[in-house]
Design a protein around this motif. Structure first.
Motif, PDB file in Angstrom:
ATOM      1  N   LEU A  78      -5.472   6.308   6.829  1.00 40.64           N
ATOM      2  CA  LEU A  78      -5.253   4.969   6.487  1.00 40.64           C
ATOM      3  C   LEU A  78      -5.847   3.678   7.258  1.00 40.64           C
ATOM      4  CD1 LEU A  78      -1.514   5.453   5.230  1.00 40.64           C
ATOM      5  CD2 LEU A  78      -3.426   5.185   3.610  1.00 40.64           C
ATOM      6  N   GLN A 114       0.934  -1.083   0.108  1.00 36.93           N
ATOM      7  CA  GLN A 114       0.120  -0.039   0.007  1.00 36.93           C
ATOM      8  C   GLN A 114       0.818   1.369  -0.020  1.00 36.93           C
ATOM      9  OE1 GLN A 114      -3.462  -0.129  -0.064  1.00 36.93           O
ATOM     10  NE2 GLN A 114      -3.308  -2.181  -0.518  1.00 36.93           N
ATOM     11  N   ALA A 162      -1.273   9.811   1.573  1.00 33.14           N
ATOM     12  CA  ALA A 162      -1.937  10.038   2.648  1.00 33.14           C
ATOM     13  C   ALA A 162      -0.654  11.069   3.435  1.00 33.14           C
ATOM     14  CB  ALA A 162      -2.061   8.931   3.700  1.00 33.14           C
ATOM     15  N   ALA A 175      -0.747   4.629  -1.784  1.00 30.23           N
ATOM     16  CA  ALA A 175      -1.834   5.185  -0.722  1.00 30.23           C
ATOM     17  C   ALA A 175      -1.099   5.954   0.274  1.00 30.23           C
ATOM     18  CB  ALA A 175      -2.688   4.118  -0.438  1.00 30.23           C
ATOM     19  N   THR A 176      -0.014   5.391   0.866  1.00 36.45           N
ATOM     20  CA  THR A 176       0.565   6.003   2.062  1.00 36.45           C
ATOM     21  C   THR A 176       1.436   6.826   1.634  1.00 36.45           C
ATOM     22  OG1 THR A 176       1.114   3.555   3.033  1.00 36.45           O
ATOM     23  CG2 THR A 176       2.054   5.344   3.968  1.00 36.45           C
TER      24      THR A 176
END
Length: 506
Positions: free
Chosen positions: A465, A443, A450, A446-447
């Motif tokens: 998350l 991920q 964020a 996405a990390t």
């Protein structure tokens, strides 16, 4: 009442040009004549002369003076009239037939009276009164979409359904559904015979006799007579005869409206294309020079690809110039309206009015530009188009976006468009993290998103998350092993933020 200025503006799109003249453009025109002197009647007198058959401009001017005309339409060299002619000379393009021009001029000058649509040649209300008097029933005249065109003063046998139709300017939705279910509109679509509709107290209906208004095979509308019982033979024939008269009036009114719509649409198009004479076009449209917004509209009715857009254009251009703030043009699949408005709320109110005017099953999407001056309307049109394009994203709310409020969404939309056209980087930190996520079910993208959104706040990123901040810290360390990731460099952080915004999917 029709002025010389209006006649010139309308005929301009038909290749007619006004030569230099001392006649004021505000001169009112009330009559049209042909050059036709006879022993019994002498020379015809009228404000506008159609000089059919004149061999030169001087001869046409001679006829016009004899007819006491203030304007003359003729073929020939306009220079022969001089710059200070006491008669307005409108020279006609040789390719335009006299029959076509005669219909236009007669329609504008002789029959340019006020109508419900705000323009055009006919008084349908007077006609409705005449029909009502002849058959002894209250009468309404409706268009093919069940919108009210006119109604009689006579209130004999008036009922709640008639009152609501007049009040709302269209047949109530529940009554429309009832009539449709009972085959009334199906009958009107294929038959010219009057049809009696029995009383229906649940819809406030005491009874109607209705007949179609048709031109050839085209259904233009209908005439409704409030009657508790079927009309007898004489009154039934009178209603049928009235329908044919109404058809003629509706056709003439529509033709006149179309003329003015064409002139307005042409002028608005010139504004939106950045024409060199934009200030003149704006003046002719009655628009101010500053604080203008462009509204772009898409309209759709399932199964009828063009109907909604045409209805929207008709609504946008209905009414007198002074009674409606906007000026509109119909593009290939978009309605554009130039609206004098500094306040975006007024533009959204205009869109709400459009939604209310169209059928309930019509879908309306719109975009609004930022305020602009006349010379900036070409750019404003692009802004409105881009706001309209935001509706292509399913996440866009139903509210109508305006450029001065949604410029950031439009910028991101442009970036996404560039990304879809394969202009996104094929290499680099984000691209390499995407490939790693796809291969190892991590991920990391996405990390990173964020963490950048939280501006480096590990706790906030973890909350987004749904993981602990230590997990975010661990992932960031692992990501450095996958790609060159310099999170301390502000330029790299900005570049990665832009790329993630341009390609929002993981």
């Amino acid at each position: 009442m029709v002025t010389l200025d209006r006649l010139v503006n309308v005929l301009g799109s038909y290749g007619v040009r006004l030569s230099g003249s001392a006649v004021p453009r505000a001169t009112v025109l009330r009559s049209v004549v042909l050059h036709e002197a006879t022993e019994r009647s002498g020379t015809a007198i009228g404000d506008v002369l159609l000089a059919v058959g004149a061999r030169s401009v001087p001869e046409a001017l001679q006829w016009a003076r004899a007819s006491q005309s203030v304007a003359v339409l003729c073929r020939g060299d306009a220079a022969a009239a001089g710059d200070e002619s006491d008669i307005a000379v409108l020279t006609v393009d040789p390719t335009v037939p006299w029959s076509e021009l005669a219909a236009i001029v007669y329609g504008l000058v002789l029959e340019g009276r006020e109508t419900a649509a705000g323009r055009g040649p006919t008084d349908l209300f007077a006609l409705a009164d005449s029909v009502a008097d002849s058959i002894g029933c209250a009468v309404t005249i409706e268009d093919a979409g069940s919108r009210l065109l006119a109604h009689s003063r006579l209130q004999a046998h008036a009922d709640a359904a008639r009152a609501e139709t007049i009040l709302n300017r269209q047949v109530p939705a529940a009554l429309h559904d009832f009539l449709s279910e009972h085959g009334v509109f199906a009958h009107l679509s294929h038959s010219d015979e009057p049809l009696f509709v029995a009383a229906e107290p649940a819809h406030g209906l005491t009874g109607r006799t209705v007949v179609a208004v048709r031109a050839g095979r085209e259904l233009l509308g209908s005439v409704w007579a409030t009657s508790r019982e079927p009309l007898d033979g004489t009154r039934r024939r009178a209603l049928s005869d009235a329908a044919r008269t109404v058809a003629m009036h509706v056709l003439r009114s529509r033709a006149s409206a179309d003329l003015e719509r064409q002139v307005e649409s042409d002028l608005v198009t010139r504004l939106l294309e950045g024409s060199a004479d934009s200030a003149t076009a704006a003046s002719r449209l009655g628009l101010r020079q500053t604080a203008l917004r462009v509204i772009a509209v898409h309209a759709d009715i399932p199964g009828e690809p063009h109907a909604a857009l045409l209805l929207a254009f008709e609504h946008a251009t209905s009414g007198f110039g002074w009674s409606r703030p906007g000026r509109s043009s119909l593009g290939r699949n978009t309605l554009y309206t130039v609206l004098p408005s500094e306040d975006v709320a007024a533009a959204r109110q205009w869109v709400d009015g459009m939604r209310a005017a169209l059928p309930t099953h019509a879908a309306i999407r719109a975009g609004i530009s930022a305020p602009a001056e006349v010379i900036e309307l070409a750019a404003a049109r692009q802004e409105a188009d881009e706001c309209l394009a935001l509706h292509e994203d399913p996440s866009t709310p139903d509210a109508v976006p305006a450029y001065d409020e949604s410029w950031h969404d439009i910028l991101l939309q442009r970036l996404r468009t560039a990304a879809r056209s394969t202009r996104a980087p094929a290499r680099g930190p984000v691209a390499e993290l995407r490939r790693h996520d796809a291969a190892h079910s991590t991920q990391y993208v996405a990390t990173l998103r964020a963490w950048l959104t939280a501006q480096g706040d590990l706790a906030q990123a973890g909350e987004v998350l749904g993981v602990h901040e230590n997990t975010v810290r661990y992932r960031l360390r692992k990501m450095v092993q996958v790609t060159t990731l310099d999170l301390d460099d502000p330029h790299q952080r900005l570049a990665m933020t832009i790329e993630l915004a341009a390609h929002p999917t993981p």
